[in-house]
Scaffold this motif. Sequence first.
Motif, short mmCIF file in Angstrom:
data_model
loop_
_atom_site.label_atom_id
_atom_site.label_comp_id
_atom_site.label_asym_id
_atom_site.label_seq_id
_atom_site.Cartn_x
_atom_site.Cartn_y
_atom_site.Cartn_z
N GLY A 199 56.62 39.27 80.69
CA GLY A 199 57.94 38.81 80.27
C GLY A 199 57.90 37.78 79.15
O GLY A 199 58.94 37.35 78.67
N SER A 200 56.70 37.39 78.72
CA SER A 200 56.56 36.36 77.69
C SER A 200 56.53 36.96 76.29
O SER A 200 56.17 38.12 76.09
CB SER A 200 55.27 35.55 77.91
OG SER A 200 55.34 34.78 79.07
N THR A 201 56.88 36.14 75.31
CA THR A 201 56.73 36.49 73.90
C THR A 201 55.40 35.96 73.41
O THR A 201 55.11 34.76 73.54
CB THR A 201 57.87 35.91 73.06
OG1 THR A 201 59.11 36.47 73.50
CG2 THR A 201 57.67 36.23 71.58
N THR A 208 56.60 31.55 75.45
CA THR A 208 57.39 31.30 76.65
C THR A 208 56.73 30.26 77.54
O THR A 208 57.40 29.36 78.06
CB THR A 208 57.60 32.61 77.43
OG1 THR A 208 58.12 33.61 76.54
CG2 THR A 208 58.57 32.41 78.58
N LYS A 209 55.42 30.39 77.72
CA LYS A 209 54.68 29.43 78.55
C LYS A 209 54.16 28.25 77.73
O LYS A 209 53.64 27.29 78.29
CB LYS A 209 53.49 30.12 79.22
CG LYS A 209 53.85 31.28 80.14
CD LYS A 209 54.61 30.81 81.37
CE LYS A 209 54.77 31.92 82.39
NZ LYS A 209 55.50 33.08 81.92
N ASP A 210 54.30 28.33 76.42
CA ASP A 210 53.87 27.27 75.51
C ASP A 210 52.38 26.94 75.68
O ASP A 210 52.01 25.78 75.89
CB ASP A 210 54.72 26.02 75.71
CG ASP A 210 54.53 25.01 74.57
OD1 ASP A 210 54.08 25.42 73.48
OD2 ASP A 210 54.83 23.82 74.78
N LYS A 211 51.54 27.99 75.57
CA LYS A 211 50.10 27.76 75.69
C LYS A 211 49.35 28.92 75.05
O LYS A 211 49.84 30.04 74.99
CB LYS A 211 49.69 27.62 77.15
CG LYS A 211 49.89 28.87 77.99
CD LYS A 211 49.42 28.66 79.41
CE LYS A 211 49.55 29.95 80.23
NZ LYS A 211 49.08 29.76 81.61
N PRO A 212 48.13 28.66 74.57
CA PRO A 212 47.31 29.74 74.02
C PRO A 212 46.72 30.58 75.13
O PRO A 212 46.50 30.11 76.25
CB PRO A 212 46.21 28.99 73.25
CG PRO A 212 46.12 27.67 73.94
CD PRO A 212 47.50 27.35 74.44
N LEU A 213 46.45 31.86 74.82
CA LEU A 213 45.85 32.77 75.78
C LEU A 213 44.41 33.06 75.38
O LEU A 213 43.87 32.48 74.44
CB LEU A 213 46.66 34.07 75.85
CG LEU A 213 48.13 33.90 76.23
CD1 LEU A 213 48.83 35.25 76.16
CD2 LEU A 213 48.29 33.29 77.61
#
Length: 239
Positions: free
Chosen positions: A193-195, A164-169
């Motif tokens: 709320g992100s996948t 969803t945010k298009d970034k690694p965690l």
Amino acid sequence: MARIKKLDPLLGDARGRVGPAVLTKVRGVPVIKIRPSINRKLRKKKNKGKPESDQTLKMGLVSPFIRKISNYTSIGFDKYKTGKAAFPSAVQYTIKYALAGKNPDFVINYPEVVISVGKREPAWSSQILCDDKKVVTVTWEIPETANLREIGNDLSYILLYDETKDKPLLYSNAKTPRSARTFSQPMYKPSFGSTIHAYIFFLAPDGKSRSRSDYVGSVTIPAQDKNPLELPQETLSTP
């Protein structure tokens, strides 16, 4: 086109470009050609509105994605192909195997993404879960046929990617051994709320061999719980 009758001794057997002039030979005869002027604005205007090629769109989608996860692919694709660096190898692999859709609507097919290629023992029966406290846990098994003494101390590389945010965690940072069989990471407000997609691979302690990455799966982090006191007045129940 100008023909040179006698070559300047200062130039010698010159070839190449000098400003707008191009020195070359045509059928053994030295000649000087003038490069045609390029109207870049006109060329850009002509190309405006033309659909971009498949390759251009794919590169524009995949290159930024691989750059974001290069901490993983720099290890997972190291020396994948002789004479080619890890980054272009990972980009090329992803374009070939992990894209879906058609021009101009190409998308990353996350379950097909590979962040490491290798022949070491892979992850078995890997799973991803998210509990009520919004803690994501990745688990895996070690088969009975595997030599635990040989692979138990392998370093785990676990990627949690927020689609969803298009970034690694945050990830395991290679501090979790394979023998632990589990890794947990709390999720924070920006990812509610992100996948989240999870990937895992293992690296030998000496760094000389690695496993192929495994796509663990995905979970959707529950949205932030709302405090009834913060809800709009009309949504509150009346006594």
